[in-house]
Motif scaffolding. Structure first.
Motif, short mmCIF file in Angstrom:
data_model
loop_
_atom_site.label_atom_id
_atom_site.label_comp_id
_atom_site.label_asym_id
_atom_site.label_seq_id
_atom_site.Cartn_x
_atom_site.Cartn_y
_atom_site.Cartn_z
N PRO A 70 -10.44 66.88 -41.35
CA PRO A 70 -9.68 66.22 -40.34
C PRO A 70 -9.44 66.58 -38.56
CG PRO A 70 -9.00 67.94 -41.88
CD PRO A 70 -10.50 68.07 -42.20
N GLY A 71 -8.98 65.50 -38.18
CA GLY A 71 -9.16 65.59 -36.24
C GLY A 71 -10.13 64.47 -36.57
N ALA A 72 -11.34 63.92 -37.17
CA ALA A 72 -11.92 63.61 -36.73
C ALA A 72 -11.35 61.89 -36.20
CB ALA A 72 -12.91 62.85 -37.68
N HIS A 73 -12.03 61.24 -35.38
CA HIS A 73 -12.02 59.84 -34.71
C HIS A 73 -12.82 58.64 -34.53
CE1 HIS A 73 -9.33 57.49 -31.98
NE2 HIS A 73 -10.62 57.39 -30.89
N GLY A 74 -12.94 57.42 -35.17
CA GLY A 74 -13.76 56.20 -34.22
C GLY A 74 -13.23 55.65 -34.57
N GLU A 75 -13.63 54.78 -33.41
CA GLU A 75 -13.45 53.71 -32.42
C GLU A 75 -14.31 52.14 -32.33
OE1 GLU A 75 -12.03 54.29 -28.37
OE2 GLU A 75 -10.71 55.35 -28.80
N VAL A 76 -13.75 51.09 -32.79
CA VAL A 76 -14.83 50.05 -32.10
C VAL A 76 -14.06 50.07 -31.50
CG1 VAL A 76 -15.83 48.34 -33.56
CG2 VAL A 76 -15.49 50.01 -34.55
N LEU A 77 -15.40 49.60 -30.05
CA LEU A 77 -14.50 48.31 -29.20
C LEU A 77 -15.87 47.36 -29.46
CD1 LEU A 77 -14.40 50.69 -26.59
CD2 LEU A 77 -12.80 49.41 -27.86
N SER A 78 -15.33 46.40 -29.37
CA SER A 78 -16.37 45.01 -30.04
C SER A 78 -15.97 43.94 -29.12
CB SER A 78 -16.80 44.17 -31.13
OG SER A 78 -15.56 44.15 -31.65
N ILE A 79 -17.03 42.72 -28.24
CA ILE A 79 -16.87 41.82 -28.01
C ILE A 79 -17.91 41.05 -28.09
CG2 ILE A 79 -17.59 40.70 -26.29
CD1 ILE A 79 -17.47 42.83 -24.22
N ALA A 80 -17.67 39.51 -28.87
CA ALA A 80 -18.04 39.01 -29.30
C ALA A 80 -17.90 37.50 -28.69
CB ALA A 80 -17.77 38.27 -30.99
N PHE A 81 -19.38 36.48 -28.56
CA PHE A 81 -18.91 35.41 -27.47
C PHE A 81 -19.88 34.27 -27.63
CE2 PHE A 81 -19.91 32.42 -24.28
CZ PHE A 81 -18.47 33.13 -23.41
N ALA A 82 -19.59 33.26 -29.05
CA ALA A 82 -20.07 32.09 -29.57
C ALA A 82 -20.35 30.85 -28.86
CB ALA A 82 -19.20 32.12 -31.11
N GLY A 83 -20.95 30.39 -28.57
CA GLY A 83 -21.63 29.09 -28.11
C GLY A 83 -21.77 28.10 -29.15
N GLU A 84 -22.29 27.20 -28.91
CA GLU A 84 -22.63 26.04 -29.15
C GLU A 84 -23.77 26.58 -30.16
OE1 GLU A 84 -25.35 22.84 -27.01
OE2 GLU A 84 -24.63 21.85 -28.57
N ASP A 85 -23.38 25.99 -32.11
CA ASP A 85 -24.22 26.31 -33.33
C ASP A 85 -24.21 28.21 -33.41
OD1 ASP A 85 -24.60 23.88 -33.47
OD2 ASP A 85 -26.24 23.46 -32.07
N GLN A 86 -23.35 29.04 -32.30
CA GLN A 86 -23.55 30.09 -32.84
C GLN A 86 -22.36 30.68 -33.52
OE1 GLN A 86 -23.61 31.38 -29.12
NE2 GLN A 86 -24.94 32.97 -29.30
N HIS A 87 -22.28 31.35 -34.59
CA HIS A 87 -21.59 32.54 -35.54
C HIS A 87 -21.61 33.38 -35.24
CE1 HIS A 87 -19.59 32.29 -39.60
NE2 HIS A 87 -18.64 33.10 -38.89
N GLN A 88 -20.74 34.44 -34.99
CA GLN A 88 -20.63 35.64 -34.95
C GLN A 88 -19.76 35.83 -36.15
OE1 GLN A 88 -22.42 36.71 -32.32
NE2 GLN A 88 -22.99 35.81 -30.89
N ASP A 89 -19.50 36.95 -36.81
CA ASP A 89 -18.82 37.31 -37.80
C ASP A 89 -19.49 39.08 -37.38
OD1 ASP A 89 -17.74 36.02 -40.58
OD2 ASP A 89 -18.14 38.25 -40.61
N ALA A 90 -18.06 39.61 -36.98
CA ALA A 90 -18.21 40.81 -36.29
C ALA A 90 -17.08 41.17 -36.92
CB ALA A 90 -18.69 40.83 -35.31
N GLY A 91 -16.96 43.06 -37.05
CA GLY A 91 -16.22 43.70 -37.44
C GLY A 91 -15.85 45.14 -37.19
N ALA A 92 -15.34 45.54 -38.33
CA ALA A 92 -15.41 47.23 -38.29
C ALA A 92 -14.76 47.67 -39.50
CB ALA A 92 -14.41 48.27 -37.46
N LYS A 93 -15.58 48.93 -39.55
CA LYS A 93 -14.81 49.36 -40.74
C LYS A 93 -14.44 50.98 -40.12
CE LYS A 93 -16.16 50.10 -45.57
NZ LYS A 93 -17.53 50.25 -46.56
N MET A 94 -13.09 51.48 -40.58
CA MET A 94 -13.06 52.66 -41.40
C MET A 94 -12.37 53.34 -42.71
SD MET A 94 -12.98 53.83 -37.84
CE MET A 94 -13.33 52.55 -36.34
N VAL A 95 -13.14 54.48 -42.50
CA VAL A 95 -12.39 54.88 -43.67
C VAL A 95 -12.09 56.08 -43.38
CG1 VAL A 95 -13.27 56.01 -46.24
CG2 VAL A 95 -14.60 53.71 -45.37
N HIS A 96 -10.83 56.32 -43.77
CA HIS A 96 -9.99 57.69 -43.81
C HIS A 96 -9.82 58.13 -45.20
CE1 HIS A 96 -7.99 56.73 -39.91
NE2 HIS A 96 -8.00 55.43 -39.83
N ALA A 97 -11.07 59.01 -45.06
CA ALA A 97 -11.21 60.10 -45.93
C ALA A 97 -10.50 61.20 -46.20
CB ALA A 97 -12.92 60.38 -46.34
N ALA A 98 -9.67 62.16 -44.94
CA ALA A 98 -9.02 63.43 -45.06
C ALA A 98 -8.12 63.53 -44.29
CB ALA A 98 -10.12 64.09 -43.91
#
Ligand SMILES: Nc1ncnc2c1ncn2[C@@H]1O[C@H](COP(=O)(O)OP(=O)(O)O)[C@@H](O)[C@H]1O
Ligand SMILES: [Mg+2]
Lengths: 257, 468
Positions: B310-338
């Motif tokens: 209880p009381g745990a806190h998670g954050e993901v702040l992300s920036i992805a920048f994709a230019g020519e021929d780039q693939h940014q597959d990014a994200g986050a995963k949060m598991v609330h186990a309590a």
């Protein structure tokens, strides 16, 4: 500033402008000598903003014929930013919102764009605060995001703040009075009046005569259906206020809005 | 807008693309085998349990199929990669002892300078090994450990053994398994109870060799009430062939502790960047991932927080920048186990010149994790019509008394915005960069000043030559 008083700063010759293949301006001719304030009046839809946007080089406005010269330079050859750096300024009727960009950081970049040497952060801060005080703006305003969530009046005041900081040689004010209450109108007019006099040429675009009580024009032009149909002294504005645009014919029927 | 063709300019704005002609003291032959895994472990003189961990991981790696749900990974040739390159014999404790040519690389990247200015400690990894490490004396006296992972294992085997591989098991996914088999370098951070490291620790990762696989392994332990901010930066030379970067980062944040992990990933565009990052947060602990992905050819990275108490806190702040021929597959995963745990995901992506970004997120609320709150916001900005952005938000909510929000937007830079900014004298590039930096401002303002400045500068570089 290079222009001397009395010399023509802006010269528009037989300007035709189309938007999406519809001709909106159908031959506008207008001169604004350095140091003079000219008013452009006309009913809604007559093409006032079209003229302002075309002068500044908005890509959606096609100039199909005519010439525009500013300080002797062929403006139509120039990109929008080049026109700005030459000394042209447009206070927008509907300024765009730029989320995440603070008023102060934007203005510093804009000011530096037209200077030979960069202004120091401190000197800029001082300049900005001085101008904001002149326009009775809360200092907190400087750190807000550009136009995002601004009230109509705040947007207009912000446009005049930019005018005051950037000190152009030609200011086009597109309906700066709309959305302003009487006190704000006075403050804004005051700001403009302080800048006028020397070399600054001003084109005040307005629907109503009200603003012209505070910013007294040297000349008044009436735009109807994409053409300047009459020009005169400031008494012309008073007459328009009393009589409306009906005398110029049916095309002006959409006056109130 | 009168946008000129982007390709007319074709500027390569990647300024870290140089490489050095360094003769490593050891380079493993291309390809992966049990012999190579044993050789890495032997050279590092590791305890038997670590060798067993590696060998088990190798078996897991060989057993697992390539993930097919994300970016296209078919170009990765596991047989064409050097899995271990040791650039020098010993690690330097003083910057003066770092070999001249390696030093000049890091000088060019501005490393020791950065350290002098504002860091609590610095680590610099070159290919497979950390070549330099330092920590401020006052922090060392308070019991803070900041070492490269190999030294951490040697000098603090008891702690490492307790935690290593507990957050991300060696068979977690194909690339975590690969890392577990051949890992080398990375950071080991231990912050004792109640100690707050107020200025960041920084690690710098550099790939220099061609066809290199960099597999650093980082373990951070934040004891109750402690705080640390760890920052990593990554660059690589531009080669014609692909390199692989596959890191594993495990973080444990105990009761009331807080950890912030900031990444500015700026790999060259021939690097496959496939990283597994996961943290567990206990009672009232906070874990924050701040993730900037500008470089690489392909990135797949979904920093995770398991909210265990209880009381745990998670954050993901992300920036992805994709230019020519780039693939940014990014994200986050949060598991609330309590119960009474909260999470916040803010993702901003920018695509241009045909680049592709994706937000892939997963929020899970376990049964009886009551009163959990989760807020997901992902915004995509498209610079042109050729670029692409996708959103894949997965939710698995097994408790009804929760507050979950998800918001996604896609926007384009409008002509009206560009015209407005240009009418004030900004060039089209400046105007574009300004809109972009405004777009990511909510995240950039979370970065330490120096990184915020660097981030905006990188964005400006990225925007250079993007328009006429
Ligand atoms: N960007 C635009 N796209 C389409 N039509 C436009 C655009 N700008 C102006 N127009 C049209 O041009 C005419 C003149 O508009 P405008 O110049 O805004 O008039 P005013 O400012 O005098 O009210 C109107 O019919 C308006 O609908
Ligand atoms: Mg108008």
């Amino acid at each position: 500033m290079t222009a001397t008083n009395g010399q023509t700063t802006l010269s528009i010759r037989d300007l035709h402008v189309s938007v999406e293949d519809a001709e909106i301006l159908r031959g506008v001719t207008l001169d604004i000598p350095a140091g003079e304030v000219h008013a452009l009046m006309g009913p809604n839809g007559s093409g006032k903003s079209t003229l302002a946007n075309a002068l500044m080089g908005h890509p959606a406005y096609d100039v199909t014929a005519g010439q525009v010269h500013f300080k002797g330079q062929d403006v139509l050859e120039l990109e929008t930013d080049e026109r700005a750096r030459l000394g042209m300024f447009l206070a927008f009727q509907y300024p765009a919102e730029i989320p995440g960009v603070r008023v102060a950081s934007f203005l510093r970049l804009a000011l530096n764009a037209r200077r030979e040497t960069e202004i120091s952060v401190m000197a800029f801060r001082r300049l900005l605060m001085e101008k904001m005080q002149m326009l009775r703006m809360d200092p907190k305003f400087a750190s807000r995001y550009l136009n995002e969530g601004f009230s109509g009046g705040e947007k207009k005041r912000n446009e005049i703040l930019q005018l005051a900081v950037l000190e152009p040689e030609l200011a086009i004010l597109d309906e700066t009075d709309s959305g302003l209450d009487i006190d704000a109108l006075r403050i804004v007019a005051d700001g403009v009046n302080r800048l006028r006099g020397s070399d600054l040429g001003v084109l005040v675009i307005t629907h109503y005569q009200r603003l012209l009580n505070y910013i007294e024009p040297d000349r008044v032009h009436v735009l109807i259906d994409g053409r300047v149909v009459e020009s005169g002294g400031k008494e012309l504005a008073e007459r328009l206020e009393a009589e409306g645009y009906e005398r110029y014919g049916a095309a002006a029927a959409s006056e109130d809005a | 807008m009168a946008v000129k063709d982007i390709d007319q300019v074709g500027l390569d704005t990647y300024k870290f693309g140089f490489h050095d002609d360094i003769q490593p003291v050891y380079t493993s032959p291309k390809g992966l085998s049990e012999d190579i895994v044993r050789e890495i472990s032997r050279q590092k003189d590791e305890p038997a349990w670590m060798l067993d961990f590696r060998l088990e991981a190798l078996r897991q790696f060989e057993r697992k199929a390539m993930p097919t749900w994300g970016a296209d990974l078919s170009r990765i040739d596991f047989d064409a990669i050097h899995y271990y390159i040791r650039p020098q014999d010993r690690q330097a404790r003083s910057w003066d002892d770092v070999p001249e040519d390696i030093k000049s690389t890091f000088d060019k990247l501005g490393i020791p300078e950065a350290e002098r200015k504002f860091l609590a400690g610095v680590g610099a990894q070159y290919d497979s090994e950390v070549v330099y490490h330092s920590i401020r004396d006052d922090l060392e006296e308070q019991g803070v450990i900041f070492l490269d992972m190999d030294s951490g294992l040697r000098e603090h085997e008891d702690i490492v053994r307790d935690y290593f591989g507990t957050v991300i098991p060696n068979g977690d996914n194909k690339f975590a398994a690969l890392n577990s088999a051949v890992w080398s370098g990375g950071s080991f951070v231990y912050v004792p109870e109640g100690v707050r490291v107020e200025i960041p620790l920084q690690a710098y990762f550099r790939i220099n060799a061609e066809n290199m696989g960099q597999f650093e392994r980082t373990l951070i332990i934040v004891e109750p009430g402690a705080y640390v901010h760890y920052v990593e930066g990554c660059t690589a030379p531009v080669y014609a062939t692909d390199s692989l970067h596959s890191a594993v980062v495990e973080i444990i944040v105990k009761e009331g502790g807080r950890c912030r992990y900031t990444t500015i990933q700026n790999w060259s565009t021939d690097v496959f960047n496939l990283v597994t990052k996961r943290a567990v947060a206990y009672r009232d602990a906070t874990m924050e991932w701040v993730d900037g992905n500008l470089g690489s050819k392909v990135t797949m990275k979904y920093p995770a927080v398991y909210l265990m108490e209880p009381g745990a806190h998670g954050e993901v702040l992300s920036i992805a920048f994709a230019g020519e021929d780039q693939h940014q597959d990014a994200g986050a995963k949060m598991v609330h186990a309590a119960p009474d745990t909260s999470s916040l995901i803010t993702s901003k992506s920018i695509s241009r010149k045909g680049g592709r970004t994706a937000y892939r997120g997963y929020v899970q609320v376990m049964p009886e994790a009551e009163r959990c709150r989760s807020n997901v916001e992902c915004d995509a900005l498209l610079i042109d019509d050729r670029s692409r952005s996708d959103t894949y938000p997965y939710m698995d909510i097994e408790e009804s008394d929760v507050a979950i929000q998800h918001e996604a937007t896609v926007s384009k830079v409008s002509d009206q915005q560009l015209f407005y900014l240009m009418s004030r004298g900004l060039t089209q590039e400046q105007a574009m960069a300004m809109v972009v930096s405004g777009f990511i401002e909510p995240i950039v303002k979370e970065l330490p000043m120096e990184y915020a400045v660097e981030m905006n500068r990188l964005i400006e570089l990225q925007m250079e030559g993007s328009i006429g």
